[in-house]
Structure formats: structure tokens, C-alpha cells
Design an enzyme around this catalytic site. Structure first.
Site, mmCIF file in Angstrom:
data_model
loop_
_atom_site.group_PDB
_atom_site.id
_atom_site.type_symbol
_atom_site.label_atom_id
_atom_site.label_comp_id
_atom_site.label_asym_id
_atom_site.label_seq_id
_atom_site.Cartn_x
_atom_site.Cartn_y
_atom_site.Cartn_z
ATOM 1 N N ASP A 8 0.831 -1.204 0.000
ATOM 2 C CA ASP A 8 0.000 0.000 0.000
ATOM 3 C C ASP A 8 0.871 1.262 0.000
ATOM 4 O OD1 ASP A 8 -2.215 -1.622 0.192
ATOM 5 O OD2 ASP A 8 -2.319 -1.464 2.383
HETATM 6 N N1 URA Z 1 -1.367 -6.093 3.755
HETATM 7 C C1 URA Z 1 -1.849 -4.826 3.820
HETATM 8 O O1 URA Z 1 -2.879 -4.578 4.428
HETATM 9 N N2 URA Z 1 -1.169 -3.857 3.184
HETATM 10 C C2 URA Z 1 -0.013 -4.065 2.535
HETATM 11 O O2 URA Z 1 0.577 -3.126 1.989
HETATM 12 C C3 URA Z 1 0.479 -5.384 2.477
HETATM 13 C C4 URA Z 1 -0.222 -6.386 3.109
#
Ligand code: URA
Length: 281
Positions: free
Chosen positions: A108
Site C-alpha cells: 500500500d
Molecule cells: N497487507 C496490507 O494490508 N497492506 C499491505 O501493503 C500489504 C499487506
């Protein structure tokens, strides 16, 4: 463009034997470059441009692939370009030299940690394929202190809006383990995320030490999975970091920097996916 290389070296890289052996091929008049027999050992060629033939057969370099790991900072989208003009991970990796690099999966915008890139499409897709169950580990600073029961429910599998999660590893990190994980996450940045969350009223923990640090390792790859899992038990994520992907560890690679994976790491990666039917690295 790549530099010109000596013909015997080029032939050796194409798999025609040792450099000395390839010199013998040249001396024997069996090698031509652009239709002209190369009798001189000092001849140089541009790979991919000059037409090199041995005994009338075209020879070429095997496809060379590169695989690198990036320490993704917060504030970058995992795409190679962004119509909204947000900073992209593409600007942090050697995309000019290797235009076919692509990220293996995604982190993310605000998640930090190990993001793998490769030019090897087969490798990238195999690592993401659910059948390989590649293990991805995370450190999550969360709001509040999850109970043992809540952690056990995550471990066993929990209902999300897209179905039950598979059993996974979940540990509360305390004492030295918490300090070590925070150091890898970048303690100052994590505390800043905590302070921002307090300022905009998202966080109920009274102080930084009241926010739990949870280790989670999953073998699935659903969108925002770790954040959704922790929200589902009532402890939303304040800061998320990925220290490992499959057999690879980020270690102390500085934030925003990348490095090529070593031959040993490459062998481990290919081993991870070797059991797939028909996969040939
Ligand atoms: N899980 C998440 O919630 N975000 C990420 O960036 C990676 C795994």
C-alpha cells in the site's frame, strides 16, 4: 546501449564453450559477423545488433533477467506510472537500464518494506500464484492491545468481506523483540505515524507504548489483507512494514534503496516455486 564485447567472450556467453575454446572456433574460420568470416581474435560485437553465426547457425545471448529488492518508503504507489501524479516506485528502481522490470505484488501507499522487482515474468507470476503459498511477513503497529483470544482468532482464520483467511502466524512482540522490530521499521517514522493518528483522533491508545506491535506472516495475497485482518479484531493498523518476502530478508537496506539479489537468494527464490508443475526457471 551495451558496450561492444570481444567475439570470443560473446560466444562463451552464448554457451559455445570456454573463451579459449571459442577462440579456436574463430581461428578455424567457423564464425561470421554480419556475413563476413571473423578471422581476427580482436573483433568486437554489439550483442543484439550484430549478426553472429557459427557454422552458418545464428547464435544469441540467453535472455538475461534481473531481480532486485527495494526498501519501499511510505508515500509511494506500487505502480510503474500514476495518472494522478503520485510518486511511483518506478522512480526508485533502475527502470531506464531495465525497462521490463515490474513489481512482484504490491504494498500500500503507506506500507514500507521489501518489494521485489524482476524482469523474469515467469518468476514474478509464479511467486504470486496462490498455489505456492509464498510467505510474507509483516510488523504492524496497531491501536490498543489485542487480547490472546483475538490473536488466536487471527491465527486460526478470520471472516473478512471476501471470505475466511487461512491460518497464519501471529505473535505479539514485546521487550527486545519490539525494539528490534521498531528499529527495522524506522522507529522515528513509526512514532510520527502514531502522533499523526493521535492528532486526527483515529487512535485511542494513550501513549506510544500502549500501541501493540504485532508480527503477522501470511501465505495469501489479498488486497490490504493484514490491515483488514487487524481491523476485524478491532485493532486498526497505524504503521505497516514488510521485513521479508519468501526466503528474502530486507535486513538493513536503507529506505528508498534497492539492491540486486545474490545468486544464493536467487537459488532460494527459484526453489520456493520449483514444485510447480511445469515451471522451468
Ligand atoms: N497487507 C496490507 O494490508 N497492506 C499491505 O501493503 C500489504 C499487506
Amino acid at each position: 546501449m551495451d558496450d561492444a564485447i570481444r567475439l570470443n567472450r560473446f560466444l562463451a556467453r552464448c554457451g559455445l564453450g570456454s573463451r579459449r575454446g571459442c577462440e579456436d572456433l574463430i581461428r578455424a574460420g567457423r564464425v561470421s559477423v554480419n556475413g563476413v568470416v571473423a578471422s581476427d581474435l580482436s573483433v568486437k560485437v554489439f550483442a543484439g545488433k550484430d549478426i553472429v553465426m557459427v557454422d552458418g547457425e545464428l547464435v544469441s545471448l540467453p535472455d538475461e533477467t534481473i531481480t532486485i529488492m527495494l526498501h519501499k518508503p511510505s508515500g509511494y504507489v506500487t505502480t510503474m506510472s500514476d495518472p494522478q501524479g503520485r510518486p511511483c516506485v518506478a522512480s526508485l528502481v533502475p527502470i531506464d537500464a531495465h525497462p521490463s522490470l515490474f513489481p512482484v505484488g504490491r504494498l500500500d501507499f503507506d506500507t514500507t518494506g521489501l518489494l521485489l522487482f524482476t524482469t523474469d515474468g515467469k518468476l514474478g507470476h509464479a511467486l504470486l500464484h496462490p498455489r505456492h503459498h509464498v510467505r510474507k511477513s509483516y510488523y504492524a503497529l496497531v491501536d490498543g492491545m489485542p487480547s490472546l483470544k483475538e490473536l488466536a482468532s487471527l491465527r486460526e482464520g478470520i471472516q473478512l468481506d471476501d471470505g475466511m483467511t487461512q491460518p497464519c502466524e501471529v505473535e505479539l512482540l514485546e521487550g527486545t523483540a519490539r525494539e528490534e522490530a521498531l528499529a527495522l521499521m524506522g522507529a522515528a517514522e513509526v512514532e510520527r505515524a502514531f502522533d499523526e493518528g493521535c492528532a486526527d483522533g483515529r487512535i485511542s491508545s494513550k501513549s506510544f507504548k500502549d500501541a501493540a506491535l504485532v508480527f503477522v506472516a501470511i501465505r495469501e495475497g489479498r488486497k490490504r489483507q493484514v490491515k483488514r485482518m487487524l481491523s476485524a479484531i478491532g485493532h486498526p493498523v497505524i504503521s505497516l512494514h514488510r521485513p521479508s518476502f519468501g526466503p528474502l530478508l530486507l535486513g538493513d537496506l536503507p529506505r528508498g534503496f534497492w539492491r540486486s539479489i545474490t545468486n544464493e537468494e536467487s537459488a532460494l527464490l527459484y526453489e520456493t516455486i520449483a514444485h510447480e508443475d511445469g515451471f522451468r526457471g
